[in-house]
Design a protein around this motif. Structure first.
Motif, PDB file in Angstrom:
ATOM      1  N   GLY A 181       0.829  -1.199   0.000  1.00  0.00           N
ATOM      2  CA  GLY A 181       0.000   0.000   0.000  1.00  0.00           C
ATOM      3  C   GLY A 181       0.863   1.249   0.000  1.00  0.00           C
ATOM      4  O   GLY A 181       2.072   1.202   0.243  1.00  0.00           O
ATOM      5  N   SER A 182       0.237   2.400  -0.252  1.00  0.00           N
ATOM      6  CA  SER A 182       0.963   3.668  -0.262  1.00  0.00           C
ATOM      7  C   SER A 182       1.291   4.079   1.173  1.00  0.00           C
ATOM      8  O   SER A 182       0.747   3.537   2.145  1.00  0.00           O
ATOM      9  CB  SER A 182       0.109   4.752  -0.923  1.00  0.00           C
ATOM     10  OG  SER A 182      -1.029   5.046  -0.119  1.00  0.00           O
ATOM     11  N   ASP A 183       2.190   5.063   1.292  1.00  0.00           N
ATOM     12  CA  ASP A 183       2.518   5.573   2.624  1.00  0.00           C
ATOM     13  C   ASP A 183       1.280   6.176   3.280  1.00  0.00           C
ATOM     14  O   ASP A 183       1.117   6.106   4.507  1.00  0.00           O
ATOM     15  CB  ASP A 183       3.624   6.625   2.522  1.00  0.00           C
ATOM     16  CG  ASP A 183       4.923   6.027   2.007  1.00  0.00           C
ATOM     17  OD1 ASP A 183       5.245   4.895   2.399  1.00  0.00           O
ATOM     18  OD2 ASP A 183       5.602   6.681   1.205  1.00  0.00           O
ATOM     19  N   GLU A 184       0.403   6.775   2.479  1.00  0.00           N
ATOM     20  CA  GLU A 184      -0.835   7.338   3.014  1.00  0.00           C
ATOM     21  C   GLU A 184      -1.761   6.236   3.526  1.00  0.00           C
ATOM     22  O   GLU A 184      -2.447   6.406   4.540  1.00  0.00           O
ATOM     23  CB  GLU A 184      -1.543   8.183   1.958  1.00  0.00           C
ATOM     24  CG  GLU A 184      -0.849   9.491   1.613  1.00  0.00           C
ATOM     25  CD  GLU A 184       0.414   9.311   0.762  1.00  0.00           C
ATOM     26  OE1 GLU A 184       1.311  10.158   0.841  1.00  0.00           O
ATOM     27  OE2 GLU A 184       0.489   8.296   0.036  1.00  0.00           O
ATOM     28  N   ASP A 185      -1.791   5.088   2.829  1.00  0.00           N
ATOM     29  CA  ASP A 185      -2.579   3.943   3.302  1.00  0.00           C
ATOM     30  C   ASP A 185      -2.101   3.513   4.690  1.00  0.00           C
ATOM     31  O   ASP A 185      -2.909   3.272   5.606  1.00  0.00           O
ATOM     32  CB  ASP A 185      -2.435   2.754   2.342  1.00  0.00           C
ATOM     33  CG  ASP A 185      -3.187   2.947   1.042  1.00  0.00           C
ATOM     34  OD1 ASP A 185      -4.124   3.770   1.015  1.00  0.00           O
ATOM     35  OD2 ASP A 185      -2.839   2.269   0.059  1.00  0.00           O
ATOM     36  N   VAL A 186      -0.787   3.409   4.832  1.00  0.00           N
ATOM     37  CA  VAL A 186      -0.216   2.982   6.107  1.00  0.00           C
ATOM     38  C   VAL A 186      -0.526   4.000   7.204  1.00  0.00           C
ATOM     39  O   VAL A 186      -0.935   3.640   8.313  1.00  0.00           O
ATOM     40  CB  VAL A 186       1.307   2.776   5.982  1.00  0.00           C
ATOM     41  CG1 VAL A 186       1.936   2.495   7.342  1.00  0.00           C
ATOM     42  CG2 VAL A 186       1.604   1.627   5.022  1.00  0.00           C
ATOM     43  N   ALA A 187      -0.339   5.292   6.893  1.00  0.00           N
ATOM     44  CA  ALA A 187      -0.597   6.332   7.886  1.00  0.00           C
ATOM     45  C   ALA A 187      -2.060   6.318   8.325  1.00  0.00           C
ATOM     46  O   ALA A 187      -2.364   6.461   9.520  1.00  0.00           O
ATOM     47  CB  ALA A 187      -0.233   7.701   7.316  1.00  0.00           C
ATOM     48  N   TYR A 188      -2.979   6.126   7.375  1.00  0.00           N
ATOM     49  CA  TYR A 188      -4.408   6.106   7.714  1.00  0.00           C
ATOM     50  C   TYR A 188      -4.725   4.894   8.589  1.00  0.00           C
ATOM     51  O   TYR A 188      -5.454   4.999   9.588  1.00  0.00           O
ATOM     52  CB  TYR A 188      -5.241   6.067   6.432  1.00  0.00           C
ATOM     53  CG  TYR A 188      -6.649   6.620   6.580  1.00  0.00           C
ATOM     54  CD1 TYR A 188      -7.106   7.635   5.747  1.00  0.00           C
ATOM     55  CD2 TYR A 188      -7.531   6.130   7.533  1.00  0.00           C
ATOM     56  CE1 TYR A 188      -8.386   8.150   5.872  1.00  0.00           C
ATOM     57  CE2 TYR A 188      -8.804   6.634   7.672  1.00  0.00           C
ATOM     58  CZ  TYR A 188      -9.233   7.642   6.830  1.00  0.00           C
ATOM     59  OH  TYR A 188     -10.498   8.145   6.967  1.00  0.00           O
ATOM     60  N   ALA A 189      -4.175   3.735   8.225  1.00  0.00           N
ATOM     61  CA  ALA A 189      -4.428   2.523   9.003  1.00  0.00           C
ATOM     62  C   ALA A 189      -3.875   2.649  10.416  1.00  0.00           C
ATOM     63  O   ALA A 189      -4.519   2.247  11.391  1.00  0.00           O
ATOM     64  CB  ALA A 189      -3.824   1.311   8.293  1.00  0.00           C
ATOM     65  N   VAL A 190      -2.661   3.207  10.539  1.00  0.00           N
ATOM     66  CA  VAL A 190      -2.076   3.413  11.860  1.00  0.00           C
ATOM     67  C   VAL A 190      -2.941   4.361  12.681  1.00  0.00           C
ATOM     68  O   VAL A 190      -3.153   4.151  13.883  1.00  0.00           O
ATOM     69  CB  VAL A 190      -0.634   3.951  11.737  1.00  0.00           C
ATOM     70  CG1 VAL A 190      -0.112   4.442  13.090  1.00  0.00           C
ATOM     71  CG2 VAL A 190       0.290   2.861  11.198  1.00  0.00           C
ATOM     72  N   ALA A 191      -3.455   5.417  12.041  1.00  0.00           N
ATOM     73  CA  ALA A 191      -4.331   6.355  12.754  1.00  0.00           C
ATOM     74  C   ALA A 191      -5.580   5.643  13.269  1.00  0.00           C
ATOM     75  O   ALA A 191      -6.013   5.870  14.411  1.00  0.00           O
ATOM     76  CB  ALA A 191      -4.720   7.502  11.831  1.00  0.00           C
ATOM     77  N   CYS A 192      -6.167   4.778  12.446  1.00  0.00           N
ATOM     78  CA  CYS A 192      -7.372   4.050  12.850  1.00  0.00           C
ATOM     79  C   CYS A 192      -7.124   3.184  14.078  1.00  0.00           C
ATOM     80  O   CYS A 192      -7.876   3.236  15.058  1.00  0.00           O
ATOM     81  CB  CYS A 192      -7.882   3.183  11.697  1.00  0.00           C
ATOM     82  SG  CYS A 192      -8.764   4.085  10.414  1.00  0.00           S
ATOM     83  N   VAL A 193      -6.069   2.371  14.023  1.00  0.00           N
ATOM     84  CA  VAL A 193      -5.827   1.449  15.139  1.00  0.00           C
ATOM     85  C   VAL A 193      -5.401   2.200  16.397  1.00  0.00           C
ATOM     86  O   VAL A 193      -5.669   1.757  17.513  1.00  0.00           O
ATOM     87  CB  VAL A 193      -4.785   0.362  14.767  1.00  0.00           C
ATOM     88  CG1 VAL A 193      -5.276  -0.471  13.595  1.00  0.00           C
ATOM     89  CG2 VAL A 193      -3.425   0.961  14.458  1.00  0.00           C
ATOM     90  N   THR A 194      -4.753   3.360  16.215  1.00  0.00           N
ATOM     91  CA  THR A 194      -4.361   4.158  17.375  1.00  0.00           C
ATOM     92  C   THR A 194      -5.585   4.761  18.060  1.00  0.00           C
ATOM     93  O   THR A 194      -5.736   4.688  19.289  1.00  0.00           O
ATOM     94  CB  THR A 194      -3.402   5.285  16.955  1.00  0.00           C
ATOM     95  OG1 THR A 194      -2.245   4.709  16.343  1.00  0.00           O
ATOM     96  CG2 THR A 194      -2.975   6.110  18.158  1.00  0.00           C
ATOM     97  N   VAL A 195      -6.473   5.358  17.259  1.00  0.00           N
ATOM     98  CA  VAL A 195      -7.661   6.009  17.819  1.00  0.00           C
ATOM     99  C   VAL A 195      -8.560   5.005  18.529  1.00  0.00           C
ATOM    100  O   VAL A 195      -8.922   5.177  19.703  1.00  0.00           O
ATOM    101  CB  VAL A 195      -8.452   6.745  16.712  1.00  0.00           C
ATOM    102  CG1 VAL A 195      -9.827   7.172  17.225  1.00  0.00           C
ATOM    103  CG2 VAL A 195      -7.676   7.949  16.222  1.00  0.00           C
ATOM    104  N   PHE A 196      -8.898   3.920  17.840  1.00  0.00           N
ATOM    105  CA  PHE A 196      -9.863   2.986  18.416  1.00  0.00           C
ATOM    106  C   PHE A 196      -9.235   2.098  19.485  1.00  0.00           C
ATOM    107  O   PHE A 196      -9.912   1.678  20.430  1.00  0.00           O
ATOM    108  CB  PHE A 196     -10.524   2.171  17.307  1.00  0.00           C
ATOM    109  CG  PHE A 196     -11.302   3.037  16.353  1.00  0.00           C
ATOM    110  CD1 PHE A 196     -12.346   3.822  16.821  1.00  0.00           C
ATOM    111  CD2 PHE A 196     -10.981   3.093  15.012  1.00  0.00           C
ATOM    112  CE1 PHE A 196     -13.067   4.646  15.971  1.00  0.00           C
ATOM    113  CE2 PHE A 196     -11.683   3.914  14.145  1.00  0.00           C
ATOM    114  CZ  PHE A 196     -12.734   4.701  14.624  1.00  0.00           C
ATOM    115  N   GLY A 197      -7.948   1.830  19.376  1.00  0.00           N
ATOM    116  CA  GLY A 197      -7.264   1.128  20.451  1.00  0.00           C
ATOM    117  C   GLY A 197      -7.212   1.968  21.719  1.00  0.00           C
ATOM    118  O   GLY A 197      -7.337   1.448  22.833  1.00  0.00           O
ATOM    119  N   SER A 198      -7.033   3.278  21.553  1.00  0.00           N
ATOM    120  CA  SER A 198      -7.024   4.181  22.708  1.00  0.00           C
ATOM    121  C   SER A 198      -8.409   4.258  23.349  1.00  0.00           C
ATOM    122  O   SER A 198      -8.530   4.306  24.584  1.00  0.00           O
ATOM    123  CB  SER A 198      -6.559   5.585  22.282  1.00  0.00           C
ATOM    124  OG  SER A 198      -5.238   5.541  21.794  1.00  0.00           O
TER     125      SER A 198
END
Length: 345
Positions: free
Chosen positions: A164-181
């Motif tokens: 995936g693109s770097d933006e794909d990775v950044a978006y996925a990391v943001a998702c798991v960070t927000v909902f994991g928190s």
């Protein structure tokens, strides 16, 4: 026997060492940048006291801020790319030295079944819902991996296969960070309401919360027993990173994803080998502590490189559908694992 040589021969550079030096020189600016951003992430964590956020998460945020405020010099690109690929693979391999197969045995057969079933069901649910929502398949796979396995580490490991693109990775990391928190703050309020004893709550936390640090924070809020079992359950889930990424690579190859073929994630085999080594060899605690610190720093440098490559305009263009997918995936893993924990009790 006569040896013939000229004085000029003594002045000829060693070609091999020259090439190494040239390669190192090309990588140095980018490595200095990614290591500097990772260092800033650690400093921000220590000085602000916000220890619930891992340096990896802070590193990608700082990297994105630098990239989208100041830009990244062309001279830094080779070193940033090296951090994103080579250092990342090395760090994931080293994660194996923090795990043992004995930890899986501590969870028990029913616990392992809950964890494995939750991972598989969450991954498939997220992929299917992503298709229904029209989320780009590579991004959906990254959100699925991050939610079902171990957060940001799983996202960047899975991306070696999904490409995936770097933006794909950044978006996925943001998702798991927000909902994991969200899970980290919400879960400690629920054991009494859901009638979960210490063991069941620990298993539920370890089987469903995204990041290891988030599991530790949430599980220990319910006492020592919950905290210890939740941590072991989570580490058992992390071990499943290896077969999951290998399976993703296998199916990607069958579909013909990528530039004609999907790469074989050989570093995952290195991860498994180091888990096996740590299971049979008594590595001194001091050495383990140093390795764990180095591993976390290398992962932070890799995510810093990810942030330094991510364009916020492209992230905005992805819209809210991937965020909705991350939310639905979080709700699914929390509810599905809770049902299995109840059944296994």
């Amino acid at each position: 026997m006569t040896l013939n040589f000229h004085a000029d021969d003594l002045q000829q550079p060693n070609t091999g060492w020259t090439l190494v030096a040239q390669a190192g020189g090309r990588l140095l600016p980018g490595l200095a940048l990614t290591f500097g951003v990772a260092g800033l992430a650690y400093a921000a964590r220590w000085t602000t006291g916000v220890t619930l956020l891992s340096p990896m998460i802070l590193a990608i945020v700082i990297g994105m801020a630098v990239r989208n405020t100041f830009g990244v010099s062309e001279r830094a690109h080779p070193g940033v790319a090296f951090s994103l690929r080579r250092l990342l693979r090395l760090a994931i391999m080293l994660l194996g030295l923090q795990l043992t197969f004995g930890q899986v045995a501590e969870v028990g057969l029913s616990g392992v079944a809950v964890i494995a079933a939750t991972l598989a069901a969450t991954f498939m649910f997220t992929i299917g819902l992503g298709r229904a929502l029209g989320v780009e398949p590579r991004l959906a796979q990254l959100i699925a991996a991050g939610t079902s396995i171990c957060g940001a580490s799983a996202v960047i490991a899975a991306n070696t296969v999904t490409r995936g693109s770097d933006e794909d990775v950044a978006y996925a990391v943001a998702c798991v960070t927000v909902f994991g928190s969200v899970a980290m703050f919400l879960y400690p309020w629920l054991p009494g309401l859901l009638h979960l004893d210490a063991h069941a709550y620990g298993l539920w936390s370890g089987a469903s919360i995204h990041e290891i640090a988030q599991v530790v924070a949430a599980a220990f809020q319910n006492g020592q027993e919950s905290g210890q079992f939740g941590t072991v359950a989570k580490l058992s889930r992390v071990i499943l990173l290896a077969p999951t990424v290998l399976a993703m690579g296998f199916f990607a190859a069958r579909r013909g994803d990528g530039a004609g073929r999907a790469p074989t994630p050989w570093f995952v085999l290195g991860f498994v080998a180091l888990v096996a080594l740590n299971s049979v060899v008594a590595i001194p605690a001091e050495a383990k502590a140093v390795i764990a610190t180095a591993t976390a720093f290398l992962l932070s440098a890799a995510l810093a490189a990810m942030g330094l490559s991510a364009d916020l305009r492209k992230l905005k263009a992805m819209g809210l559908r991937p965020l909705l997918l991350g939310l639905a995936s979080f709700l699914f893993i929390a509810s599905f694992s809770l049902v299995l924990v109840k059944l296994a009790a």
